[in-house]
Design a protein around this motif. Structure first.
Motif, mmCIF file in Angstrom:
data_model
loop_
_atom_site.group_PDB
_atom_site.id
_atom_site.type_symbol
_atom_site.label_atom_id
_atom_site.label_comp_id
_atom_site.label_asym_id
_atom_site.label_seq_id
_atom_site.Cartn_x
_atom_site.Cartn_y
_atom_site.Cartn_z
ATOM 1 N N MET A 180 -126.585 24.790 -38.898
ATOM 2 C CA MET A 180 -126.176 24.909 -39.949
ATOM 3 C C MET A 180 -125.146 23.723 -40.581
ATOM 4 N N PRO A 181 -125.367 23.126 -41.890
ATOM 5 C CA PRO A 181 -124.445 21.870 -42.411
ATOM 6 C C PRO A 181 -122.974 22.336 -42.259
ATOM 7 N N ALA A 182 -122.217 21.360 -41.857
ATOM 8 C CA ALA A 182 -120.931 21.407 -42.037
ATOM 9 C C ALA A 182 -120.231 21.946 -43.139
ATOM 10 N N ASP A 183 -120.602 21.592 -44.202
ATOM 11 C CA ASP A 183 -120.138 22.348 -45.406
ATOM 12 C C ASP A 183 -120.211 23.687 -45.535
ATOM 13 N N ASP A 184 -121.342 24.159 -45.133
ATOM 14 C CA ASP A 184 -121.764 25.445 -45.293
ATOM 15 C C ASP A 184 -120.906 26.437 -44.021
ATOM 16 N N VAL A 185 -120.778 25.888 -42.838
ATOM 17 C CA VAL A 185 -119.720 26.502 -42.042
ATOM 18 C C VAL A 185 -118.363 26.415 -42.539
ATOM 19 N N ALA A 186 -117.987 25.411 -43.051
ATOM 20 C CA ALA A 186 -116.708 25.500 -43.688
ATOM 21 C C ALA A 186 -116.480 26.421 -44.779
ATOM 22 N N ARG A 201 -120.265 33.624 -39.383
ATOM 23 C CA ARG A 201 -120.602 35.080 -39.477
ATOM 24 C C ARG A 201 -121.345 35.446 -38.038
ATOM 25 N N GLU A 202 -122.660 34.714 -37.832
ATOM 26 C CA GLU A 202 -123.491 35.081 -36.914
ATOM 27 C C GLU A 202 -122.792 34.950 -35.452
ATOM 28 N N VAL A 203 -122.026 34.007 -35.262
ATOM 29 C CA VAL A 203 -121.170 33.991 -34.097
ATOM 30 C C VAL A 203 -120.168 35.026 -33.976
ATOM 31 N N PHE A 204 -119.379 35.364 -34.691
ATOM 32 C CA PHE A 204 -118.361 36.480 -34.571
ATOM 33 C C PHE A 204 -119.092 37.960 -34.856
ATOM 34 N N PHE A 205 -120.105 38.010 -35.529
ATOM 35 C CA PHE A 205 -120.608 39.590 -35.959
ATOM 36 C C PHE A 205 -122.133 39.748 -35.645
ATOM 37 N N GLY A 206 -122.886 38.606 -35.257
ATOM 38 C CA GLY A 206 -124.181 38.686 -34.956
ATOM 39 C C GLY A 206 -124.626 39.405 -33.733
ATOM 40 N N ASP A 207 -126.095 39.452 -33.629
ATOM 41 C CA ASP A 207 -126.551 40.153 -32.435
ATOM 42 C C ASP A 207 -126.786 38.854 -31.358
ATOM 43 N N VAL A 208 -125.608 38.548 -30.546
ATOM 44 C CA VAL A 208 -125.753 37.474 -29.568
ATOM 45 C C VAL A 208 -125.919 38.043 -28.168
ATOM 46 N N GLU A 209 -127.040 37.214 -27.422
ATOM 47 C CA GLU A 209 -127.048 37.780 -26.037
ATOM 48 C C GLU A 209 -126.104 37.788 -25.133
ATOM 49 N N GLU A 210 -126.099 38.864 -24.259
ATOM 50 C CA GLU A 210 -124.916 38.886 -23.223
ATOM 51 C C GLU A 210 -125.159 37.766 -22.292
ATOM 52 N N GLY A 211 -123.744 37.303 -21.713
ATOM 53 C CA GLY A 211 -123.935 36.270 -20.773
ATOM 54 C C GLY A 211 -122.478 35.659 -20.386
ATOM 55 N N GLU A 212 -122.378 34.667 -19.702
ATOM 56 C CA GLU A 212 -121.376 34.255 -19.267
ATOM 57 C C GLU A 212 -121.687 32.561 -19.419
ATOM 58 N N ARG A 213 -120.579 31.750 -19.434
ATOM 59 C CA ARG A 213 -120.990 30.088 -19.308
ATOM 60 C C ARG A 213 -119.495 29.398 -19.284
ATOM 61 N N THR A 214 -119.638 28.588 -18.412
ATOM 62 C CA THR A 214 -118.578 27.587 -18.188
ATOM 63 C C THR A 214 -118.945 26.495 -19.185
ATOM 64 N N ILE A 215 -117.763 26.215 -20.059
ATOM 65 C CA ILE A 215 -117.753 25.166 -20.932
ATOM 66 C C ILE A 215 -116.864 23.805 -20.394
ATOM 67 N N ARG A 216 -117.669 22.699 -20.334
ATOM 68 C CA ARG A 216 -116.753 21.637 -19.633
ATOM 69 C C ARG A 216 -116.911 20.226 -20.504
ATOM 70 N N GLY A 217 -116.093 19.607 -20.546
ATOM 71 C CA GLY A 217 -116.024 18.185 -21.256
ATOM 72 C C GLY A 217 -114.782 17.692 -21.392
ATOM 73 N N SER A 218 -114.737 16.899 -22.480
ATOM 74 C CA SER A 218 -113.657 16.351 -22.790
ATOM 75 C C SER A 218 -113.311 16.144 -24.338
ATOM 76 N N MET A 219 -112.235 16.164 -24.884
ATOM 77 C CA MET A 219 -112.043 15.820 -26.337
ATOM 78 C C MET A 219 -110.697 14.977 -26.837
ATOM 79 N N PRO A 220 -110.903 14.277 -27.715
ATOM 80 C CA PRO A 220 -109.941 13.162 -28.017
ATOM 81 C C PRO A 220 -108.571 13.790 -28.200
ATOM 82 N N HIS A 221 -107.545 12.927 -27.663
ATOM 83 C CA HIS A 221 -106.028 13.370 -27.604
ATOM 84 C C HIS A 221 -105.491 12.270 -28.076
ATOM 85 N N TYR A 222 -104.635 12.578 -29.232
ATOM 86 C CA TYR A 222 -103.830 11.406 -29.903
ATOM 87 C C TYR A 222 -104.644 10.337 -30.298
#
Length: 301
Positions: free
Chosen positions: A1-7, A45-66
């Motif tokens: 989804m375009p970022a403006d629509d997400v916002a 809305r789909e993330v929070f209230f949609g029909d998302v398949e069950e499962g478990e996942r590890t999220i890993r990586g890095s993000m900017p700090h300062y």
């Protein structure tokens, strides 16, 4: 989804946002999507209230700090589907293995709440840090300390484990979002002995101070600050001017409109984790696995 629509979808879930806050949160959203290795932007809305398949996942990586360097991102996301009349929900967890220092000296605290947890003398003078009416993490509003025994260090970790997540769960409930958080802080030697996986290993410093979240955990940090720092491990970026709040002549300066955000003013009891923050955390479950080496892989052992 375009970022403006997400916002726009996120703004519709967040009544009462002023123009400054909307503009700032759009900038934060754009920065996150540009810097994040998890590049997808599904409908909130789909993330929070949609029909998302069950499962478990590890999220890993890095993000900017300062905006000067990158810090680790590592946590677990579990999707539980609808059953028994209950809607589907998200469960987010992060486990910190804390290397305790040698016993001795004192352990600085941010307040004396839960003082019955500690052994020995408990010094309680002044105003708790989170209620000091300042914008610094370690104000000179009071003195709170106990003996630096292992018992007291472990008691502090138990308190963080029980109460820091409550800020996240409170705000998810505020907006009717089906997300629950669980943060665990346990001694590193216990984690190693029990063979439990951890998301970040850090030493415990027995004072209060301003240090990056991946450098150490400070015993003098208040619960709101711990909740903020946990947000970084979940891949949220700061929402204040880089390096503000380090010296008195440059006080903590949140971005316009972000003074109500947990990631803008970390030390306040009533600042908020908005739907945008929860969406950023859980939507990574739906993204393709990033490619490339994780520069912080050594920290998650």
């Amino acid at each position: 989804m375009p970022a403006d629509d997400v916002a726009r979808e996120l703004e519709s879930m967040t009544p009462g946002l002023g123009a400054e806050a909307r503009a700032t949160f759009r900038d934060v959203l754009a920065t996150t999507l540009a810097e994040d290795a998890y590049t997808c932007a599904p409908s909130p809305r789909e993330v929070f209230f949609g029909d998302v398949e069950e499962g478990e996942r590890t999220i890993r990586g890095s993000m900017p700090h300062y905006r000067f360097f990158f810090g680790p991102m590592h946590y677990q996301v579990r999707r539980v589907g609808a059953r028994g009349g209950a809607p589907g929900r998200w469960e987010v967890s992060a486990r910190f293995a804390v290397v305790l220092p040698r016993e001795g000296g004192t352990l600085e605290l941010a307040d004396c709440d839960g003082k019955e947890r500690y052994e020995g003398e408990v010094v309680c003078r002044g105003v708790p840090f989170s209620r000091s009416n300042t914008t610094v993490a370690c104000p000179a509003s009071g003195e709170f300390r106990v003996a630096g025994t292992r018992h007291n260090m472990e008691a502090l970790l138990v308190r963080w484990s029980e109460e820091a997540e409550q800020y996240w769960n409170r705000d998810a409930e505020r907006y009717g979002l089906p997300v629950r958080y669980d943060f665990t802080f346990l001694p590193h030697d216990q984690a190693a002995r029990e063979g439990v996986p951890v998301d970040l290993t850090l030493p415990l410093s027995t004072t209060c101070g301003r240090t990056p979240y991946f450098w150490s955990l400070r015993s003098g940090w208040s619960l709101p600050v711990i909740a903020h720092e946990a947000g970084h491990l979940l891949g949220l970026v700061d929402e204040y001017e880089a390096l503000s709040g380090i010296v008195p002549f440059y006080p903590k300066t949140p971005f316009p409109g972000a003074q109500t955000s947990r990631m803008g003013l970390s030390m306040k009891e009533d600042t908020i984790l908005y739907p945008m923050h929860h969406w950023i955390v859980v939507r990574r479950y739906l993204c393709p696995e990033p490619s490339g080496r994780d520069p912080w892989g050594h920290a998650f052992q």
